[in-house]
Write an enzyme that holds these catalytic residues in place. Structure first.
Site, PDB file in Angstrom:
ATOM      1  N   VAL B  72       0.833  -1.207   0.000  1.00 24.63           N
ATOM      2  CA  VAL B  72       0.000   0.000   0.000  1.00 24.63           C
ATOM      3  C   VAL B  72       0.863   1.251   0.000  1.00 24.63           C
ATOM      4  CG1 VAL B  72      -1.836  -1.188   1.294  1.00 24.63           C
ATOM      5  CG2 VAL B  72      -0.253   0.275   2.512  1.00 24.63           C
ATOM      6  N   CYS B  73       0.336   2.301  -0.636  1.00 25.50           N
ATOM      7  CA  CYS B  73       1.006   3.603  -0.585  1.00 25.50           C
ATOM      8  C   CYS B  73      -0.077   4.667  -0.512  1.00 25.50           C
ATOM      9  CB  CYS B  73       1.901   3.800  -1.796  1.00 25.50           C
ATOM     10  SG  CYS B  73       1.007   3.957  -3.339  1.00 25.50           S
ATOM     11  N   ALA B  74       0.299   5.911  -0.729  1.00 24.25           N
ATOM     12  CA  ALA B  74      -0.671   6.999  -0.552  1.00 24.25           C
ATOM     13  C   ALA B  74      -1.766   6.958  -1.615  1.00 24.25           C
ATOM     14  CB  ALA B  74       0.041   8.340  -0.576  1.00 24.25           C
TER      15      ALA B  74
END
Lengths: 75, 377
Positions: B72-74
């Protein structure tokens, strides 16, 4: 500020601004200055954090109407 | 090996099923520290994506081969890049579609209560810990504390074949942008809010209503209407079955008083609410709050966030037999110095004093809610 090179990362989304910055800075000499233009808001925090982890120096940054500019000195 | 994409809904279903997951969170360390995807069966490893641009070889010993891996990232881009790198190393990895932004905006709908007069649904904003509700009766629906994702409530009403006719906000929210005003404009419903909260657009002042009646529902407004200052939060007691407690009572604690900067005054109001109003309500009433702090701690066996009042009274010594001064002292001391991210701007938008584009609203809302005082702390 006299930049050695300018990177146009406008319109690019994360992670590309940093991927390109990293590539371009590898081609520079220590002490050279890279000027980066980006429109991705996330680039601001990410560049600051990235610079810290690499030993380069973020000399200045500006924001004007959605256009972010950064000046990084290669460590 | 292939890379797959997962939606916030798919990941939350896995959290609900208590599946073991390994989340490789490639956001900045500060963002990760601030908030993340929570779950008892979730292991995390955080390394910013920009440290992985040259490859993931150096972190391969941190990645398990016997668990499902989700990156996951932004916003999505970096997690996709890293998931592809893991895939080149022979691992099966997926990434969160839309990143933590979509996690922040995902709402999970579940049925809470049903009898021959009404049905109550809870909407859980899992990434923020905000709760909103829909009461359905006859051909109408009333929405409590709507988020700004108004399409979700309109669709829920449509699925039930009803019209949204009333919308209430239990308080002026500091941690998220209310959908009340927009939803009222879109549906023609009446929108009620305490006038003392300082909103400057057109709405119906809750001060003028002891009750809101529609179809087979009677909603009693429970408020300590102290003139001259912000009351903090109103509760709604519906058909003597369900108490929407707003920010006054949570499953695991009491509301936080410090945002108005008047800790003791607020705590005294909370005391009056709990001891003079809520004390008259019977133990079997279901309490449905506007927030929660820890989903897995607070979710009940029926799968929603809520608890019967008797159980909350049992678990929380502050709910009974306290003197006013002890209570005020306790609540004042538990006031956290940590505020919800961007709370001043969010309050200004909810008052109608400031406007913000959708992208700005997304940015302001991202992060944890930090609205519950933890009684156990």
């Amino acid at each position: 500020m006299n930049a050695t090179k300018i990177l146009d990362a406008k319109g690019l989304a994360c992670p590309m601004p940093i991927v390109k910055t990293k590539k371009m800075i590898e081609e520079l000499q220590s002490g050279d200055i890279l000027e980066i233009h980006a429109t991705d808001k996330g680039a601001k925090n990410d560049l600051a954090a990235w610079v810290k982890s690499t030993g380069h120096e973020l000399l200045e940054s500006s924001e004007d109407n959605g256009l972010f500019k950064f000046w990084i000195k290669k460590g | 090996m292939s890379v797959t994409v997962k939606t916030a809904q798919q990941i939350f279903d896995q959290v609900l099923n208590k599946e073991e997951l390994f989340i490789l969170d490639v956001r900045n360390k500060d963002d990760f520290k601030d908030w993340k995807i929570e779950g008892k069966q979730i292991d995390h490893f955080n390394i910013p994506y920009f440290e992985l641009i040259d490859g993931v070889e150096e972190i391969m010993d941190k990645i398990p081969s016997d668990k499902e891996i989700i990156v996951v990232c932004a916003k999505e881009g970096s997690s996709k890049m890293v998931a592809e790198m893991l895939s080149e190393q022979g691992l099966t990895a997926s990434y969160l579609k839309g990143g933590m932004k979509s996690w922040s905006e995902y709402l999970y709908k579940t049925e809470v209560y049903s009898d021959d007069k009404m049905k109550v649904y809870q909407f859980v904003r899992v990434g923020k810990g905000c709760l909103s509700y829909m009461i359905v009766s006859g051909e109408e629906a009333l929405i409590v504390d709507p988020s700004r994702f108004t399409d979700i409530y309109k669709k829920a009403a449509k699925d039930e074949g009803v019209n949204i006719t009333h919308i209430v906000d239990s308080h002026l929210h500091a941690d998220h942008i209310s959908g009340g005003r927009i939803l009222a404009e879109e549906t023609g419903a009446n929108y009620y809010l305490m006038k003392s909260e300082g909103a400057i657009f057109d709405f119906k002042a809750l001060e003028n209503y002891n009750k809101i009646d529609f179809e087979h529902v009677s909603l009693e407004v429970i408020a300590v209407k102290t003139p001259g200052h912000t009351p903090g939060s109103v509760s709604f007691f519906v058909n003597e079955k369900v108490l929407f407690s707003g920010d006054t009572i949570f499953v695991s604690g009491l509301g936080r008083p410090d945002l108005g900067g008047k800790v003791r005054e607020w705590a005294k109001d909370l005391y009056d609410t709990v001891y003079n109003k809520v004390s008259l309500i019977t133990d079997d009433v279901i309490v449905l709050p506007a927030h929660y702090a820890d989903f897995e701690e607070e979710v009940n066996v029926a799968g929603y966030i809520g608890e019967i009042l008797g159980e909350i009274r049992k678990q929380n010594e502050m709910m009974s037999n306290q003197s006013e001064s002890d209570f005020v002292e306790h609540v004042a001391q538990s006031a956290s110095s940590e505020t919800p991210p961007n709370f001043e701007e969010i309050i200004a938008i909810n008052r109608g004093v400031e406007e913000a584009e959708e992208e700005k609203q997304q940015e302001l809302e991202i992060g944890p809610n930090r609205c519950a005082v933890h009684h156990t702390n």
